[in-house]
Design an enzyme around this catalytic site. Sequence first.
Site, short mmCIF file in Angstrom:
data_model
loop_
_atom_site.label_atom_id
_atom_site.label_comp_id
_atom_site.label_asym_id
_atom_site.label_seq_id
_atom_site.Cartn_x
_atom_site.Cartn_y
_atom_site.Cartn_z
N ASP A 183 0.83 -1.21 0.00
CA ASP A 183 0.00 0.00 0.00
C ASP A 183 0.86 1.25 0.00
O ASP A 183 2.05 1.22 0.29
CB ASP A 183 -0.94 0.01 1.20
N GLU A 195 0.19 -1.22 5.60
CA GLU A 195 1.25 -0.76 6.50
C GLU A 195 0.99 0.67 6.96
O GLU A 195 1.25 1.03 8.10
CB GLU A 195 2.61 -0.86 5.80
#
Length: 484
Positions: A77, A144
């Site tokens: 991400d 994350e």
Amino acid sequence: MEVRNLEPKALWNHFADLNAVPRPSKKEERVIAFMMDFGKSLGFETIQDPIGNVIIKKPATPGMENRQTIVMQSHLDMVHQKNSDTIFDFDSQGIEMLVDSDWVRAKGTTLGADNGIGVAAIMAVLKSTDIAHPAIEALFTIDEETGMTGALQVDAANISGTILLNLDTEDDDELSIGCAGGIDTNTKMPIAYENLPANFSCFEIRLRGLLGGHSGMDIHLGRGNANKWMNRLLRHTSAAVDLKLCSLDGGSLRNAIPRESTAIVAVSENDKLTFHEAVNEIIAQIKAEYHSIEKDANWSVSESSGSDKVVKDSDFERIINAIYAVHNGVYRMSPAIEGLVEASSSLAKVTVGDGVFTTQSLQRSSVESSKEDVANTIRAAFESVGAEVVQGGEYPGWEPNADSAILKVMANLYREKFHAEPNIKACHAGLECGILGKHFPGMDMISFGPNIRGAHSPDECVQVSSVQKFWDYLLEVLTQIPMK
């Protein structure tokens, strides 16, 4: 020059392919599918664990079978932020990149080099046919940036490696061996409204152009916090005139230093001149204090249609007092590691609207007890004005191990290859290593990467020459992994 023509072409082409896939945190379905297809296209064992992490396993190249299995890890991400005047849909568009001399940037948005360069490097190693390496377990985690959900819920049964190479550090001379843990503090307080008084006019106050940045890595740089600046202006101006608040919207992401804030206020027709004088006075003071740091800070005040409702004066006072009281910035420097921020807090988002005053902030610390202390400090500031406080999303720090075997290998190699000392340090960001270490006790871990600047902001960029340095270093590291 096009990004795809940069060297090393294998890495940059994978980065371009990755950046064509929308991949906001908590909406990683497309990038998960992209990575699953990639692993399967290479004929390697490719696994999606229950939370959505992707694991791709590649056997050792000939002659490397007796080396320890390594876990190469990066997160899929990226932070999605754009300038206020940039028209861009992160949910449907790929990142628009450009080469600016020795740097790669995006057009008005975050670039995704954090952690896309790490992902692309791993992809290039996986696809290669001429790079020597031991057995690899490539671990691509999700989410994350907004809670480290992938690392927290990784299925440990899929991982057998004993050395973890995390490719998520943002200085190419740095070997990270520790990081901060974190906790989110979210607050909510109902507010009452009253009718806009007769003969009052509304104004929009806009703050734009602050540097922003990563609320861990950049917190010690003294950059302006748009939420704190706007609150300071509101308090100063309300002392000069009968100021009413209609709405407030500042910041965007929990882990980014806020760059922008907008307030809609109302003031009596008779106080307009005094209002503008007070606003100009406090803006001049703030600019003078930050003139060497925030060179592009831009304030504007314009008439607005506003609203027929304003926040009740007593609630407006509580809002101002809470924001003034809440700590923002470095809370404590580490007494054990010179130059390391031990604990901090960043007031990331503030909104007033629809009958509620809300905030989001993130506290970080490399020491669990001081993380609790700074989190309690933030809690107290908001509870003192009657706000509801919810804290969660907690993740542990990564305690440095100066005796790490992989650290010794990589430090010696750095000295030999670059004729300089590596910067061995812990960082104030929330690397996933701390969490993964809880899942894999005894795993030897280290983090490194190329020069990335302005992460979590539209100023994000990655240095081309540094990526080349990082890539060459990574390939050498793979040949020197210790024996089993």
